[in-house]
Design a protein around this motif. Structure first.
Motif, PDB file in Angstrom:
ATOM      1  N   VAL A  87      13.840  -1.708  -5.841  1.00  0.00           N
ATOM      2  CA  VAL A  87      13.994  -0.528  -6.682  1.00  0.00           C
ATOM      3  C   VAL A  87      12.598  -0.049  -7.060  1.00  0.00           C
ATOM      4  N   SER A  88      12.403   1.263  -7.056  1.00  0.00           N
ATOM      5  CA  SER A  88      11.068   1.811  -7.324  1.00  0.00           C
ATOM      6  C   SER A  88      11.038   2.702  -8.565  1.00  0.00           C
ATOM      7  N   PRO A  89      10.731   2.139  -9.733  1.00  0.00           N
ATOM      8  CA  PRO A  89      10.481   2.984 -10.906  1.00  0.00           C
ATOM      9  C   PRO A  89       9.121   3.658 -10.780  1.00  0.00           C
ATOM     10  N   PHE A  90       9.097   4.978 -11.035  1.00  0.00           N
ATOM     11  CA  PHE A  90       7.865   5.769 -10.860  1.00  0.00           C
ATOM     12  C   PHE A  90       7.133   5.862 -12.196  1.00  0.00           C
ATOM     13  N   ILE A  91       6.251   4.934 -12.446  1.00  0.00           N
ATOM     14  CA  ILE A  91       5.684   4.851 -13.795  1.00  0.00           C
ATOM     15  C   ILE A  91       4.667   5.958 -14.095  1.00  0.00           C
ATOM     16  N   GLY A  92       3.869   6.341 -13.093  1.00  0.00           N
ATOM     17  CA  GLY A  92       2.862   7.388 -13.320  1.00  0.00           C
ATOM     18  C   GLY A  92       3.515   8.706 -13.696  1.00  0.00           C
ATOM     19  N   ARG A  93       4.612   9.033 -13.003  1.00  0.00           N
ATOM     20  CA  ARG A  93       5.288  10.311 -13.303  1.00  0.00           C
ATOM     21  C   ARG A  93       5.917  10.271 -14.701  1.00  0.00           C
ATOM     22  N   LEU A  94       6.378   9.078 -15.123  1.00  0.00           N
ATOM     23  CA  LEU A  94       6.906   8.967 -16.501  1.00  0.00           C
ATOM     24  C   LEU A  94       5.773   9.135 -17.506  1.00  0.00           C
ATOM     25  N   VAL A 100       6.715  -1.550  -8.624  1.00  0.00           N
ATOM     26  CA  VAL A 100       6.109  -0.576  -9.547  1.00  0.00           C
ATOM     27  C   VAL A 100       5.466   0.508  -8.684  1.00  0.00           C
ATOM     28  N   ALA A 101       5.972   1.737  -8.822  1.00  0.00           N
ATOM     29  CA  ALA A 101       5.526   2.852  -7.973  1.00  0.00           C
ATOM     30  C   ALA A 101       4.888   3.939  -8.821  1.00  0.00           C
ATOM     31  N   SER A 102       4.247   4.885  -8.135  1.00  0.00           N
ATOM     32  CA  SER A 102       3.527   5.964  -8.807  1.00  0.00           C
ATOM     33  C   SER A 102       2.422   5.368  -9.685  1.00  0.00           C
ATOM     34  N   VAL A 103       1.698   4.441  -9.065  1.00  0.00           N
ATOM     35  CA  VAL A 103       0.580   3.759  -9.740  1.00  0.00           C
ATOM     36  C   VAL A 103      -0.631   4.688  -9.705  1.00  0.00           C
ATOM     37  N   ARG A 104      -1.244   4.901 -10.870  1.00  0.00           N
ATOM     38  CA  ARG A 104      -2.311   5.905 -10.962  1.00  0.00           C
ATOM     39  C   ARG A 104      -3.695   5.324 -11.200  1.00  0.00           C
ATOM     40  N   HIS A 105      -3.762   4.052 -11.676  1.00  0.00           N
ATOM     41  CA  HIS A 105      -5.074   3.464 -11.986  1.00  0.00           C
ATOM     42  C   HIS A 105      -4.956   1.938 -12.011  1.00  0.00           C
ATOM     43  N   LEU A 133       0.859  -1.190   0.000  1.00  0.00           N
ATOM     44  CA  LEU A 133       0.000   0.000   0.000  1.00  0.00           C
ATOM     45  C   LEU A 133       0.883   1.224   0.000  1.00  0.00           C
ATOM     46  N   ASP A 134       0.533   2.194  -0.821  1.00  0.00           N
ATOM     47  CA  ASP A 134       1.322   3.416  -0.962  1.00  0.00           C
ATOM     48  C   ASP A 134       0.620   4.531  -0.192  1.00  0.00           C
ATOM     49  N   THR A 135       0.785   4.523   1.117  1.00  0.00           N
ATOM     50  CA  THR A 135       0.104   5.501   1.976  1.00  0.00           C
ATOM     51  C   THR A 135       0.737   5.461   3.369  1.00  0.00           C
ATOM     52  N   VAL A 167       4.173  -1.851   2.857  1.00  0.00           N
ATOM     53  CA  VAL A 167       3.718  -0.449   2.750  1.00  0.00           C
ATOM     54  C   VAL A 167       4.898   0.402   2.276  1.00  0.00           C
ATOM     55  N   THR A 168       4.588   1.396   1.444  1.00  0.00           N
ATOM     56  CA  THR A 168       5.613   2.394   1.109  1.00  0.00           C
ATOM     57  C   THR A 168       5.114   3.768   1.549  1.00  0.00           C
ATOM     58  N   THR A 169       6.051   4.561   2.068  1.00  0.00           N
ATOM     59  CA  THR A 169       5.724   5.946   2.396  1.00  0.00           C
ATOM     60  C   THR A 169       6.790   6.821   1.727  1.00  0.00           C
ATOM     61  N   ASN A 170       6.529   8.102   1.708  1.00  0.00           N
ATOM     62  CA  ASN A 170       7.551   9.080   1.273  1.00  0.00           C
ATOM     63  C   ASN A 170       7.255  10.366   2.039  1.00  0.00           C
ATOM     64  N   PRO A 171       8.138  11.358   1.990  1.00  0.00           N
ATOM     65  CA  PRO A 171       7.901  12.569   2.787  1.00  0.00           C
ATOM     66  C   PRO A 171       6.553  13.241   2.495  1.00  0.00           C
ATOM     67  N   VAL A 219      14.741   1.146   4.290  1.00  0.00           N
ATOM     68  CA  VAL A 219      15.052   2.572   4.161  1.00  0.00           C
ATOM     69  C   VAL A 219      15.047   2.974   2.684  1.00  0.00           C
ATOM     70  N   LYS A 220      14.242   4.002   2.421  1.00  0.00           N
ATOM     71  CA  LYS A 220      14.139   4.495   1.048  1.00  0.00           C
ATOM     72  C   LYS A 220      15.235   5.528   0.811  1.00  0.00           C
ATOM     73  N   ILE A 221      16.005   5.288  -0.227  1.00  0.00           N
ATOM     74  CA  ILE A 221      17.137   6.158  -0.556  1.00  0.00           C
ATOM     75  C   ILE A 221      16.951   6.659  -1.987  1.00  0.00           C
ATOM     76  N   ALA A 253       3.665  -4.289  -6.723  1.00  0.00           N
ATOM     77  CA  ALA A 253       3.122  -2.976  -7.105  1.00  0.00           C
ATOM     78  C   ALA A 253       2.739  -2.282  -5.804  1.00  0.00           C
ATOM     79  N   THR A 254       3.118  -1.030  -5.669  1.00  0.00           N
ATOM     80  CA  THR A 254       2.688  -0.275  -4.484  1.00  0.00           C
ATOM     81  C   THR A 254       1.537   0.634  -4.897  1.00  0.00           C
ATOM     82  N   ILE A 255       0.415   0.453  -4.200  1.00  0.00           N
ATOM     83  CA  ILE A 255      -0.867   0.931  -4.719  1.00  0.00           C
ATOM     84  C   ILE A 255      -1.546   1.884  -3.718  1.00  0.00           C
TER      85      ILE A 255
HETATM   86  C1  E4P Z   1       6.228   5.014  -3.763  1.00  0.00           C
HETATM   87  O1  E4P Z   1       7.219   4.437  -3.355  1.00  0.00           O
HETATM   88  C2  E4P Z   1       6.294   6.390  -4.306  1.00  0.00           C
HETATM   89  O2  E4P Z   1       6.795   7.268  -3.371  1.00  0.00           O
HETATM   90  C3  E4P Z   1       4.947   6.811  -4.803  1.00  0.00           C
HETATM   91  O3  E4P Z   1       4.352   5.728  -5.503  1.00  0.00           O
HETATM   92  C4  E4P Z   1       4.990   8.063  -5.654  1.00  0.00           C
HETATM   93  O4  E4P Z   1       3.728   8.266  -6.244  1.00  0.00           O
HETATM   94  P1  E4P Z   1       3.307   9.655  -6.902  1.00  0.00           P
HETATM   95  O5  E4P Z   1       4.054   9.797  -8.182  1.00  0.00           O
HETATM   96  O6  E4P Z   1       1.823   9.500  -7.133  1.00  0.00           O
HETATM   97  O7  E4P Z   1       3.642  10.718  -5.918  1.00  0.00           O
END
Ligand code: E4P
Length: 218
Positions: A126-133, A162-167, A5-7, A25-29, A82-84, A182-184
């Motif tokens: 490793v977390s590729p941010f697919i939604g942002r791409l 797989v991160a930055s999942v949008r749908h 879960l991405d929250t 679970v994944t979090t970010n700032p 730890v997320k780096i 997938a982090t959702i």
């Molecule tokens: C997860 O590890 C990322 O921090 C997160 O999926 C980023 O998502 P966003 O592009 O919607 O902010």
């Protein structure tokens, strides 16, 4: 495929974890900024709800600062990863932390070279941010496929999140690509259960069942 879960929202995490389907679970700032409480307490509470990797991100930009922060974060709970961020300094920190037995999730990955470096440095995830791409006009899932091929070619054991999942389609594409995780976001996790034809079908079955009950006299 594992579901993270991405929250950082504990109510969302508790609700979703009750399904028995949540592996981490994944979090970010940014996600931490949306909830109340002290960072360490939030992470500890999440770790107590979900028995799996829980990512907590450092904010230092130099490797020494990242390692110092990571060392403290790792003390919070055994589940902490730890997320780096993927930078040259970040890769140094990942290497050092791997040597110390501290698991890392290399974040903000937008290219195959970055993913290669993360794995070579010893990142656990490793977390590729697919939604942002996708937002930037690139097909995010292409990057996931490239990373999976590279890791397979060279037998890296770094797991691809797989991160930055949008749908929900991003989740299906992750499954077809063979991603490890997938982090959702919670809202998308909810949508994965639903289909309007399922709701319509249940309504029709219940209406017809009323007819059966009437026919049976009660
Ligand atoms: C997860 O590890 C990322 O921090 C997160 O999926 C980023 O998502 P966003 O592009 O919607 O902010």
């Amino acid at each position: 495929m594992k579901i993270f879960l991405d929250t950082a929202n504990i109510e969302e995490i508790q609700e979703a974890a009750a399904s028995g389907l949540v592996d981490g679970v994944t979090t970010n700032p940014t996600l931490i900024s949306r909830v109340e409480g002290k960072f360490e307490d939030i992470i500890r509470e999440i770790c107590e709800v979900v028995d799996g990797p829980v990512s907590a991100e450092v904010v230092s930009l130099d490797s020494a600062g990242m390692v110092a922060e990571a060392t403290e974060l790792a003390k919070i709970h055994d589940n902490v990863v730890v997320k780096i961020p993927m930078t040259k300094e970040g890769s140094k920190a990942i290497r050092e932390l791997a040597g110390m037995g501290i698991r890392t999730n290399c974040t903000l990955v937008f290219s195959a070279n970055q993913a290669f470096i993360a794995a070579k440095a010893g990142a656990s995830f490793v977390s590729p941010f697919i939604g942002r791409l996708d937002d930037a006009g690139q097909v995010g899932m292409d990057l996931v496929r490239e990373i999976l091929t590279i890791y397979d070619n060279y037998c890296f054991d770094t797991e691809v999140i797989v991160a930055s999942v949008r749908h929900p389609l991003h989740v299906v594409e992750s499954l077809i690509a063979g991603a490890h995780i997938a982090t959702i976001p919670h809202a998308i996790f909810e949508k994965m259960f639903r289909h309007s034809l399922t709701d319509k079908g249940i309504d029709a079955f219940l209406m017809d069942w009323e007819k059966v009950k009437e026919r049976q006299g009660g």
